[in-house]
Design a protein around this motif. Structure first.
Motif, PDB file in Angstrom:
ATOM      1  N   ARG A   1       0.855  -1.185   0.000  1.00 11.20           N
ATOM      2  CA  ARG A   1       0.000   0.000   0.000  1.00 11.20           C
ATOM      3  C   ARG A   1       0.892   1.237   0.000  1.00 11.20           C
ATOM      4  NH1 ARG A   1      -4.087  -0.226   4.524  1.00 11.20           N
ATOM      5  NH2 ARG A   1      -2.298   0.318   5.836  1.00 11.20           N
TER       6      ARG A   1
ATOM      7  N   TYR B   1       2.248   4.942   0.336  1.00 12.01           N
ATOM      8  CA  TYR B   1       1.866   5.996   1.269  1.00 12.01           C
ATOM      9  C   TYR B   1       1.225   7.166   0.544  1.00 12.01           C
ATOM     10  CZ  TYR B   1       4.531   3.492   4.824  1.00 12.01           C
ATOM     11  OH  TYR B   1       4.989   2.545   5.702  1.00 12.01           O
ATOM     12  N   ASP B   2       1.600   7.364  -0.726  1.00 14.62           N
ATOM     13  CA  ASP B   2       0.976   8.402  -1.540  1.00 14.62           C
ATOM     14  C   ASP B   2       0.081   7.732  -2.585  1.00 14.62           C
ATOM     15  OD1 ASP B   2       2.325  10.530  -0.205  1.00 14.62           O
ATOM     16  OD2 ASP B   2       4.142  10.011  -1.324  1.00 14.62           O
ATOM     17  N   ASP B   3      -0.281   8.456  -3.611  1.00  9.41           N
ATOM     18  CA  ASP B   3      -1.164   7.903  -4.631  1.00  9.41           C
ATOM     19  C   ASP B   3      -0.523   6.682  -5.302  1.00  9.41           C
ATOM     20  OD1 ASP B   3      -2.961   9.901  -4.113  1.00  9.41           O
ATOM     21  OD2 ASP B   3      -2.287  11.181  -5.767  1.00  9.41           O
ATOM     22  N   VAL B   4      -1.340   5.678  -5.596  1.00  8.98           N
ATOM     23  CA  VAL B   4      -0.865   4.517  -6.345  1.00  8.98           C
ATOM     24  C   VAL B   4      -0.586   4.959  -7.781  1.00  8.98           C
ATOM     25  CG1 VAL B   4      -1.481   2.243  -7.251  1.00  8.98           C
ATOM     26  CG2 VAL B   4      -2.127   2.878  -4.921  1.00  8.98           C
ATOM     27  N   PRO B   5       0.620   4.734  -8.271  1.00 10.92           N
ATOM     28  CA  PRO B   5       0.898   5.132  -9.656  1.00 10.92           C
ATOM     29  C   PRO B   5       0.055   4.323 -10.634  1.00 10.92           C
ATOM     30  CG  PRO B   5       2.745   3.898  -8.724  1.00 10.92           C
ATOM     31  CD  PRO B   5       1.789   4.141  -7.610  1.00 10.92           C
ATOM     32  N   ALA B   6      -0.391   4.974 -11.683  1.00  8.36           N
ATOM     33  CA  ALA B   6      -1.190   4.291 -12.696  1.00  8.36           C
ATOM     34  C   ALA B   6      -0.334   3.263 -13.429  1.00  8.36           C
ATOM     35  CB  ALA B   6      -1.756   5.303 -13.680  1.00  8.36           C
TER      36      ALA B   6
ATOM     37  N   ARG C   1      -6.891   1.433  -6.609  1.00 15.86           N
ATOM     38  CA  ARG C   1      -6.135   2.649  -6.362  1.00 15.86           C
ATOM     39  C   ARG C   1      -5.525   2.699  -4.964  1.00 15.86           C
ATOM     40  NH1 ARG C   1      -4.115   3.728 -10.115  1.00 15.86           N
ATOM     41  NH2 ARG C   1      -3.770   5.891  -9.546  1.00 15.86           N
ATOM     42  N   GLU C   2      -5.519   1.555  -4.269  1.00  9.54           N
ATOM     43  CA  GLU C   2      -4.941   1.527  -2.923  1.00  9.54           C
ATOM     44  C   GLU C   2      -3.768   0.566  -2.807  1.00  9.54           C
ATOM     45  OE1 GLU C   2      -7.807   0.786   0.085  1.00  9.54           O
ATOM     46  OE2 GLU C   2      -9.051   2.533  -0.401  1.00  9.54           O
TER      47      GLU C   2
END
Length: 319
Positions: A31, A33-38, A66-67
């Motif tokens: 998971r 810590y920031d946004d999950v990269p696309a 997205r997590e």
């Protein structure tokens, strides 16, 4: 050694899941810590496991999640140490640094698909199969392994595909019948394969009898017979800095760029991971990687300096 001139962002993720999904296969759930990269099916990430220990693993989760990011790792006691570190050194609650994702094994549009997996080679194919199923396009999977217990995700795949999924553990069925699989699909089918080198080499040979089928492979190691030209000296112009670097016959292009302090980030040193991808602005590369298709090599727009060289006396690189 000088630091790489260009690097991809590194991000951190918490290890929130670690489970055994087949004999010797560990599934990590991470998971960020920031946004999950696309990312898209076929992509992989670098796991920065320890100083000097960077390994690439295919993403096998859902791009729509997205997590979380998920990778499955086969324990290889006689390997280079990466898989042992994952299996024995990582714990739930710990933190990992990652780099990427990047994708040199992306899905192309086709009327139908045949997926061929050997062992842990199922990992990049699993998200592809989910994607193609969601598009309601025809597909089949031929999946081999040492024994059935060593083959990950078989229950999910069988539930997803039913009789479109053919499981062939070697202890029961022997080697995969590749000509039969290729002859069973219609012209224009895109064939995607990942697995050990003997399987991919055999598939490339078998596919020559089926020219209407396109084949894309992802390798764990370089081809057994990698085509190479002579190792001659050449010159590289660096477009951004205006510098010129001489590459001797006894060093790799990446070595020369590192010596000059202008190298891209790199990892495998074998032309299999894609980390050191570099844009070519002029000149003719001598491609020796295992990533680009023949058409992509002919286009000449990118190269991998860890293994590739030059067919022309001079290359101009976007560095």
């Amino acid at each position: 050694m000088p630091e790489p001139a260009t690097t991809e962002p590194v991000f951190k993720a918490e290890i929130v899941g670690k489970e055994t999904v087949a004999d010797g296969v560990c599934l990590l759930t991470l998971r960020p810590y920031d946004d999950v990269p696309a990312w898209t099916p076929g992509a992989h990430v670098d796991l920065l496991l320890a100083p000097g220990l960077v390994r690439q693993y295919s993403l096998c989760g859902d791009p729509a999640d997205r997590e979380h990011l998920r990778v499955a790792v086969l324990e290889q006691p006689d390997g280079r140490g990466g898989s042992l570190h994952v299996h024995r050194g990582l714990e739930i609650g710990g933190t990992l640094e990652l780099r990427g994702p990047r994708n040199h094994f992306a899905l192309v549009d086709a009327p139908a698909y045949l997926f061929v997996a050997g062992g842990i080679g199922i990992t990049p194919l699993l998200p592809m199969i989910r994607e193609i199923e969601a598009r309601r396009l025809p597909w089949r999977l031929l999946y081999g392994g040492r024994v059935l217990a060593s083959m990950a995700f078989t229950a999910e795949l069988t539930e997803l595909g039913g009789d479109r999924v053919t499981l062939r553990p070697q202890d029961v069925h022997g080697l995969l019948d590749l000509p039969a699989a290729l002859s069973s699909v219609p012209a224009g089918t895109a064939v995607y394969a990942c697995g050990p080198e003997p399987l991919l080499t055999a598939l490339e040979r078998a596919r020559k009898d089926f020219p209407s089928l396109s084949l894309r492979t992802e390798r764990f190691s370089p081809r057994e017979t990698q085509a190479e030209g002579p190792d001659e000296a050449f010159e590289v112009e660096l477009a951004r800095s205006g510098r010129t670097v001489e590459v001797s016959a006894k060093e790799t292009l990446l070595d020369a760029l590192e010596r000059a302090g202008v190298a891209p980030a790199s990892s495998c040193g074998e032309g299999t991971c894609g980390t050191c991808e570099t844009v070519v602005l002029d000149g003719a590369p001598d491609h020796r990687d295992c990533l680009l298709t023949e058409d992509e090599q002919t286009a000449g727009g990118i190269m991998f300096p860890c293994v590739s060289r030059a067919r022309s006396p001079r290359l101009v690189l976007d560095l």
